[in-house]
Design an enzyme around this catalytic site. Structure first.
Site, PDB file in Angstrom:
ATOM      1  N   PRO A   1       0.793  -1.217   0.000  1.00  0.00           N
ATOM      2  CA  PRO A   1       0.000   0.000   0.000  1.00  0.00           C
ATOM      3  C   PRO A   1       0.833   1.278   0.000  1.00  0.00           C
ATOM      4  O   PRO A   1       1.613   1.526   0.918  1.00  0.00           O
ATOM      5  CB  PRO A   1      -0.833  -0.122   1.279  1.00  0.00           C
ATOM      6  N   GLU A   2       0.687   2.065  -1.040  1.00  0.00           N
ATOM      7  CA  GLU A   2       1.234   3.419  -1.113  1.00  0.00           C
ATOM      8  C   GLU A   2       0.020   4.345  -1.175  1.00  0.00           C
ATOM      9  O   GLU A   2      -1.099   3.907  -0.952  1.00  0.00           O
ATOM     10  CB  GLU A   2       2.144   3.556  -2.342  1.00  0.00           C
TER      11      GLU A   2
ATOM     12  N   ARG B   1       2.388  -9.504   7.464  1.00  0.00           N
ATOM     13  CA  ARG B   1       3.756  -9.225   7.931  1.00  0.00           C
ATOM     14  C   ARG B   1       3.828  -8.330   9.160  1.00  0.00           C
ATOM     15  O   ARG B   1       4.882  -8.213   9.770  1.00  0.00           O
ATOM     16  CB  ARG B   1       4.569  -8.608   6.789  1.00  0.00           C
TER      17      ARG B   1
ATOM     18  N   ARG C   1      19.880  19.018  -0.855  1.00  0.00           N
ATOM     19  CA  ARG C   1      20.360  17.856  -0.095  1.00  0.00           C
ATOM     20  C   ARG C   1      21.445  17.082  -0.824  1.00  0.00           C
ATOM     21  O   ARG C   1      21.474  17.028  -2.050  1.00  0.00           O
ATOM     22  CB  ARG C   1      19.178  16.935   0.228  1.00  0.00           C
TER      23      ARG C   1
END
Length: 279
Positions: free
Chosen positions: A2-3, A114, A156
């Site tokens: 799931p995203e 999981r 960054r």
DNA sequence: ACGAGCTCCTGCTTGC
DNA sequence: TGCAAGCAGGAGCTCG
């Protein structure tokens, strides 16, 4: 896995089935999914009983079900978490971890193989739980500021896919939609963030928005049994994927074979022709 | 403060 | 056939 599109699909399913419902009973079948709740499984179950759910909300991959009293049930699905709506007589799916009985004699079930994700009660968290406040806006949030995120990323010393997966910079993106948006924007996953122009960043965010909106429309990506909607139905975005999981198959843009590379102990899929390191 | 790497989990797949 | 290793990966954690 799931995203954002999968979590949003589930949020919409929950909105339809649990909004306005009162919890009449809670059973915790496995302690791990409620490990974040320091008061323990028994207290977790007792504390939720009798409360009423309001409209479910989401930021990135976090989901929460506000209670009418201002607290919230926060959920993260991790790798394999599912919410399912069943009638009480339905057989329990394997790996059912928590069962919420609702006042219309249906059950909301949390199923998780999981157990990377979990559930917790957030005090006063109906609007934005404090446990979610460190998560950055996602591309669909009204306060998502593309120019500011582009500037942050460019400053960054890291590479683009690592930053896309960092939920404190931009949220909701996991391995599938990172690869899909990078392919769409023709960016190599390991490009140094400082070498990417603002217009390339803005195009990348637009790609993310486009691909995730299409995925939501398709009900998400279901590779296996680990992701399904609350009614058990699978999403069908897999057929629309351009590179993720397609190693050896032709790039849908140029015909070159999609490659799979080891990256951060997982996989990155990309087109070696369209997505080059130095361009 | 930032970035990289490790760890938690289960179950399916692969190799000997 | 059986067993062990490999693989899937979100995100909090530790360490430099």
């Amino acid at each position: 896995m799931p995203e954002l599109p999968e979590v949003e699909t589930i949020r919409r399913g929950l909105e339809k089935f649990v909004t306005g419902r009162t919890v009449t009973k809670v059973q915790v079948l496995h302690p791990r999914p409620v490990r974040w709740d320091e008061s323990g499984p028994e207290h977790f179950a007792r504390s939720i009983t009798g409360r009423e759910f309001k409209t479910p909300a989401r930021r990135g991959k976090y989901l929460w079900l506000p209670f009418a009293d201002g607290d919230a049930l926060v959920a993260h699905l991790g790798m394999s978490g599912q919410f399912r709506i069943n009638s009480a007589e339905d057989e329990l799916a394997r790996n059912t971890r928590v069962i919420f009985d609702l006042d219309d004699s249906t059950q909301l079930r949390f199923v998780d193989q999981r157990m990377f994700g979990g559930l917790l009660i957030s005090e006063g968290g109906a609007q934005l739980p404090k446990e979610v406040s460190h998560i950055a806006a996602d591309v669909f949030d009204t306060d998502f500021n593309p120019a500011a995120v582009a500037e942050d990323m460019a400053s960054r010393r890291s590479t683009i896919k690592r930053l896309l997966l960092n939920q404190q910079i931009i949220s909701g993106v996991g391995n599938i939609y990172a690869d899909e948006s990078l392919w769409s924007a023709k960016l190599h996953y390991d490009r140094p963030a400082g070498q990417i122009s603002e217009s390339e960043y803005l195009a990348l965010f637009q790609s993310l928005k486009t691909v995730m909106a299409a995925a939501i429309k398709a009900g998400g990506t279901s590779f296996d049994e680990l992701y399904v909607n609350v009614d058990g139905s699978a999403g069908y975005f897999e057929r629309e994927l351009s590179c993720y999981g397609r190693q050896g198959k032709p790039c849908k843009r140029c015909g070159e074979k999609i490659e799979r590379a080891k990256f951060m102990n997982r996989s990155s899929y990309f087109c070696p022709q369209c997505q080059q390191l130095d361009s």
